[in-house]
Write a protein that holds these residues in place. Structure first.
Motif, PDB file in Angstrom:
ATOM      1  N   ALA A  63       7.847 -14.533  -5.220  1.00 42.83           N
ATOM      2  CA  ALA A  63       8.807 -13.678  -4.941  1.00 42.83           C
ATOM      3  C   ALA A  63       8.582 -12.461  -3.982  1.00 42.83           C
ATOM      4  O   ALA A  63       9.574 -12.218  -3.127  1.00 42.83           O
ATOM      5  N   LEU A  64       7.479 -12.138  -3.873  1.00 38.61           N
ATOM      6  CA  LEU A  64       7.027 -10.928  -3.124  1.00 38.61           C
ATOM      7  C   LEU A  64       5.426 -11.144  -3.049  1.00 38.61           C
ATOM      8  O   LEU A  64       4.865 -11.579  -3.898  1.00 38.61           O
ATOM      9  N   VAL A  65       4.983 -10.583  -2.010  1.00 36.13           N
ATOM     10  CA  VAL A  65       3.750 -10.356  -1.777  1.00 36.13           C
ATOM     11  C   VAL A  65       3.251  -8.835  -1.662  1.00 36.13           C
ATOM     12  O   VAL A  65       3.827  -8.141  -0.917  1.00 36.13           O
ATOM     13  N   LEU A  66       2.100  -8.470  -2.757  1.00 37.91           N
ATOM     14  CA  LEU A  66       1.550  -7.360  -2.731  1.00 37.91           C
ATOM     15  C   LEU A  66       0.376  -7.491  -1.972  1.00 37.91           C
ATOM     16  O   LEU A  66      -0.805  -8.004  -2.339  1.00 37.91           O
ATOM     17  N   LEU A  67       0.178  -6.691  -0.618  1.00 36.92           N
ATOM     18  CA  LEU A  67      -0.992  -6.999  -0.091  1.00 36.92           C
ATOM     19  C   LEU A  67      -1.717  -5.691   0.466  1.00 36.92           C
ATOM     20  O   LEU A  67      -1.262  -4.890   0.960  1.00 36.92           O
ATOM     21  N   ASP A  68      -3.027  -5.718   0.298  1.00 38.96           N
ATOM     22  CA  ASP A  68      -4.113  -4.716   0.746  1.00 38.96           C
ATOM     23  C   ASP A  68      -4.201  -5.135   2.178  1.00 38.96           C
ATOM     24  O   ASP A  68      -4.139  -6.083   2.785  1.00 38.96           O
ATOM     25  N   PHE A  97       0.048  -2.460   0.214  1.00 40.24           N
ATOM     26  CA  PHE A  97      -0.466  -1.525  -0.752  1.00 40.24           C
ATOM     27  C   PHE A  97      -1.763  -1.198  -0.348  1.00 40.24           C
ATOM     28  O   PHE A  97      -2.853  -1.966  -0.708  1.00 40.24           O
ATOM     29  N   SER A  98      -2.065  -0.250   0.048  1.00 38.50           N
ATOM     30  CA  SER A  98      -3.316   0.257   0.934  1.00 38.50           C
ATOM     31  C   SER A  98      -3.643   1.947   0.551  1.00 38.50           C
ATOM     32  O   SER A  98      -2.861   2.569   0.195  1.00 38.50           O
ATOM     33  N   THR A  99      -4.956   1.909   0.746  1.00 37.44           N
ATOM     34  CA  THR A  99      -5.753   3.382   0.500  1.00 37.44           C
ATOM     35  C   THR A  99      -5.411   4.009   1.834  1.00 37.44           C
ATOM     36  O   THR A  99      -5.327   5.347   1.947  1.00 37.44           O
ATOM     37  N   SER A 100      -4.860   3.263   2.921  1.00 33.47           N
ATOM     38  CA  SER A 100      -4.861   4.204   4.235  1.00 33.47           C
ATOM     39  C   SER A 100      -3.359   4.687   4.184  1.00 33.47           C
ATOM     40  O   SER A 100      -2.451   3.991   4.115  1.00 33.47           O
ATOM     41  N   SER A 101      -3.295   6.136   4.600  1.00 28.15           N
ATOM     42  CA  SER A 101      -2.028   6.540   4.851  1.00 28.15           C
ATOM     43  C   SER A 101      -2.257   7.035   6.399  1.00 28.15           C
ATOM     44  O   SER A 101      -1.262   7.723   6.843  1.00 28.15           O
ATOM     45  N   SER A 102      -2.851   6.418   7.217  1.00 32.34           N
ATOM     46  CA  SER A 102      -2.824   6.598   8.637  1.00 32.34           C
ATOM     47  C   SER A 102      -1.659   6.128   9.053  1.00 32.34           C
ATOM     48  O   SER A 102      -1.021   4.910   8.842  1.00 32.34           O
ATOM     49  N   SER A 103      -0.987   6.923   9.835  1.00 27.10           N
ATOM     50  CA  SER A 103       0.236   6.691  10.730  1.00 27.10           C
ATOM     51  C   SER A 103       0.230   5.482  11.344  1.00 27.10           C
ATOM     52  O   SER A 103       1.042   4.667  11.770  1.00 27.10           O
ATOM     53  N   ARG A 104      -0.817   5.399  12.119  1.00 27.93           N
ATOM     54  CA  ARG A 104      -1.130   3.965  13.164  1.00 27.93           C
ATOM     55  C   ARG A 104      -1.110   2.804  11.822  1.00 27.93           C
ATOM     56  O   ARG A 104      -0.471   1.792  12.594  1.00 27.93           O
ATOM     57  N   GLY A 113       6.051  -6.580  10.673  1.00 25.35           N
ATOM     58  CA  GLY A 113       7.013  -6.964   9.824  1.00 25.35           C
ATOM     59  C   GLY A 113       7.089  -6.889   8.298  1.00 25.35           C
ATOM     60  O   GLY A 113       7.871  -7.205   7.730  1.00 25.35           O
ATOM     61  N   ALA A 114       6.327  -5.818   8.059  1.00 23.90           N
ATOM     62  CA  ALA A 114       6.066  -5.391   6.523  1.00 23.90           C
ATOM     63  C   ALA A 114       7.433  -4.988   6.055  1.00 23.90           C
ATOM     64  O   ALA A 114       8.117  -4.300   6.802  1.00 23.90           O
ATOM     65  N   ASN A 115       7.686  -5.241   4.928  1.00 26.43           N
ATOM     66  CA  ASN A 115       9.010  -4.739   4.216  1.00 26.43           C
ATOM     67  C   ASN A 115       8.812  -3.308   3.481  1.00 26.43           C
ATOM     68  O   ASN A 115      10.061  -2.876   3.495  1.00 26.43           O
ATOM     69  N   SER A 116       7.921  -3.175   3.290  1.00 29.86           N
ATOM     70  CA  SER A 116       7.643  -1.611   2.680  1.00 29.86           C
ATOM     71  C   SER A 116       6.042  -1.562   2.808  1.00 29.86           C
ATOM     72  O   SER A 116       5.018  -2.505   2.844  1.00 29.86           O
ATOM     73  N   TYR A 117       5.857  -0.215   2.644  1.00 34.26           N
ATOM     74  CA  TYR A 117       4.103   0.427   2.987  1.00 34.26           C
ATOM     75  C   TYR A 117       4.255   1.225   1.829  1.00 34.26           C
ATOM     76  O   TYR A 117       4.668   2.269   1.749  1.00 34.26           O
ATOM     77  N   LEU A 118       3.114   1.236   0.842  1.00 41.11           N
ATOM     78  CA  LEU A 118       2.925   2.070  -0.289  1.00 41.11           C
ATOM     79  C   LEU A 118       1.153   2.395  -0.075  1.00 41.11           C
ATOM     80  O   LEU A 118       0.422   1.608   0.073  1.00 41.11           O
ATOM     81  N   THR A 119       1.151   3.694  -0.348  1.00 37.44           N
ATOM     82  CA  THR A 119      -0.720   4.159  -0.083  1.00 37.44           C
ATOM     83  C   THR A 119      -0.495   4.109  -1.610  1.00 37.44           C
ATOM     84  O   THR A 119       0.074   4.213  -2.569  1.00 37.44           O
ATOM     85  N   LYS A 120      -1.936   3.397  -2.164  1.00 42.14           N
ATOM     86  CA  LYS A 120      -2.681   3.423  -3.489  1.00 42.14           C
ATOM     87  C   LYS A 120      -2.835   4.946  -3.663  1.00 42.14           C
ATOM     88  O   LYS A 120      -3.538   5.731  -3.256  1.00 42.14           O
ATOM     89  N   PRO A 121      -2.219   5.345  -5.088  1.00 40.15           N
ATOM     90  CA  PRO A 121      -2.541   6.697  -5.479  1.00 40.15           C
ATOM     91  C   PRO A 121      -3.830   6.819  -6.058  1.00 40.15           C
ATOM     92  O   PRO A 121      -4.319   5.804  -6.654  1.00 40.15           O
ATOM     93  N   SER A 125      -1.236   7.637 -13.437  1.00 39.37           N
ATOM     94  CA  SER A 125       0.139   7.576 -13.682  1.00 39.37           C
ATOM     95  C   SER A 125       1.171   7.599 -12.502  1.00 39.37           C
ATOM     96  O   SER A 125       2.184   6.923 -12.590  1.00 39.37           O
ATOM     97  N   ALA A 126       0.435   7.773 -11.354  1.00 39.59           N
ATOM     98  CA  ALA A 126       1.238   7.684 -10.021  1.00 39.59           C
ATOM     99  C   ALA A 126       1.272   6.458  -9.784  1.00 39.59           C
ATOM    100  O   ALA A 126       2.154   5.796  -9.326  1.00 39.59           O
ATOM    101  N   LEU A 127       0.329   5.488  -9.990  1.00 39.13           N
ATOM    102  CA  LEU A 127       0.366   4.183  -9.659  1.00 39.13           C
ATOM    103  C   LEU A 127       1.232   3.523 -10.837  1.00 39.13           C
ATOM    104  O   LEU A 127       1.999   2.784 -10.302  1.00 39.13           O
ATOM    105  N   GLU A 128       1.258   3.718 -11.914  1.00 35.43           N
ATOM    106  CA  GLU A 128       2.581   3.427 -12.705  1.00 35.43           C
ATOM    107  C   GLU A 128       3.886   3.499 -12.157  1.00 35.43           C
ATOM    108  O   GLU A 128       4.535   2.579 -12.255  1.00 35.43           O
ATOM    109  N   GLU A 129       4.047   4.613 -11.735  1.00 37.46           N
ATOM    110  CA  GLU A 129       5.298   5.287 -11.431  1.00 37.46           C
ATOM    111  C   GLU A 129       5.599   4.200 -10.086  1.00 37.46           C
ATOM    112  O   GLU A 129       6.689   3.868  -9.849  1.00 37.46           O
ATOM    113  N   LYS A 130       4.694   4.074  -9.089  1.00 37.77           N
ATOM    114  CA  LYS A 130       4.959   3.287  -7.922  1.00 37.77           C
ATOM    115  C   LYS A 130       5.306   1.868  -8.362  1.00 37.77           C
ATOM    116  O   LYS A 130       6.188   1.166  -7.853  1.00 37.77           O
TER     117      LYS A 130
END
Length: 148
Positions: A63-68, A97-104, A113-121, A125-130
Motif C-alpha cells: 500500500a505504501l513504502v516507508l523508505l530509509d 523516513f530518515s535521520t537526515s533533516s538536510s534541506s538538500r 518523486g517522494a510523496n512525503s518526507y519524515l525525519t526520525k525523531p 513518543s514522537a516516533l509513535e505520534e508520527k
C-alpha cells in the motif's frame, strides 16, 4: 478506500533498532496491514520489481513504502528514483523516513518523486505520534491507487 487495509506496508530499513521501534508503534496504533521489511535497497527492488515471482514474497504490491535513505548497497535515493520511473510502481506512495533533516536531502527526495518526507525523531513518543499520523493519513484519509 481501495482495499489498502489488506495490502502490506513495506519498510526499507537496515537498523534493527529502528525497525523494532517502528513495529512497536505500528502495533500500538493497531495497524492491520502486514508489515514487510527489506534491509537494503537491493532487496526492496527485488521484491517490488519481481512481486509474485519470488518464493516467500507476497503476490501483492505494498500500500505504501516507508523508505530509509542511508542503506547499504543501493541507497534510498536510488530506490526512490527507480520506483518513480517504473510505470508499474510509480503510483505507490513512498514516504522517506530518515535521520537526515538536510534541506538538500529533502529537496532531492521530493524532486525524485517522494510523496512525503519524515525525519526520525529521537524520542519514542514522537516516533509513535508520527506513525499514528502516517497511518491515519495514508491508510485512513487518502485514497490509494489499486495497483493489483
Amino acid at each position: 478506500m481501495i482495499i489498502s487495509s489488506l495490502k502490506p506496508i513495506l519498510v526499507v530499513e537496515d537498523s534493527d533498532e529502528d525497525f523494532t521501534a517502528l513495529g512497536r508503534a505500528f502495533r500500538k496504533h493497531a495497524l492491520q496491514n502486514p508489515v514487510l521489511r527489506c534491509e537494503d535497497g537491493d532487496q526492496a527492488l527485488t521484491y517490488l520489481k519481481g512481486y509474485g515471482k519470488a518464493v516467500g514474497w507476497p503476490a501483492t504490491l505494498p500500500a505504501l513504502v516507508l523508505l530509509d535513505l542511508n542503506l547499504p548497497g543501493t541507497d534510498g535515493r536510488a530506490v526512490l528514483e527507480s520506483l518513480k520511473r517504473d510505470p508499474q510502481l510509480h503510483t505507490i506512495p513512498v514516504i522517506i523516513f530518515s535521520t537526515s533533516s538536510s534541506s538538500r536531502d529533502i529537496e532531492d527526495c521530493y524532486r525524485l518523486g517522494a510523496n512525503s518526507y519524515l525525519t526520525k525523531p529521537l524520542e519514542y513518543s514522537a516516533l509513535e505520534e508520527k506513525i499514528r499520523l502516517t497511518i491515519n493519513y495514508w491508510l485512513g484519509a487518502s485514497e490509494l491507487p489499486g495497483l493489483n
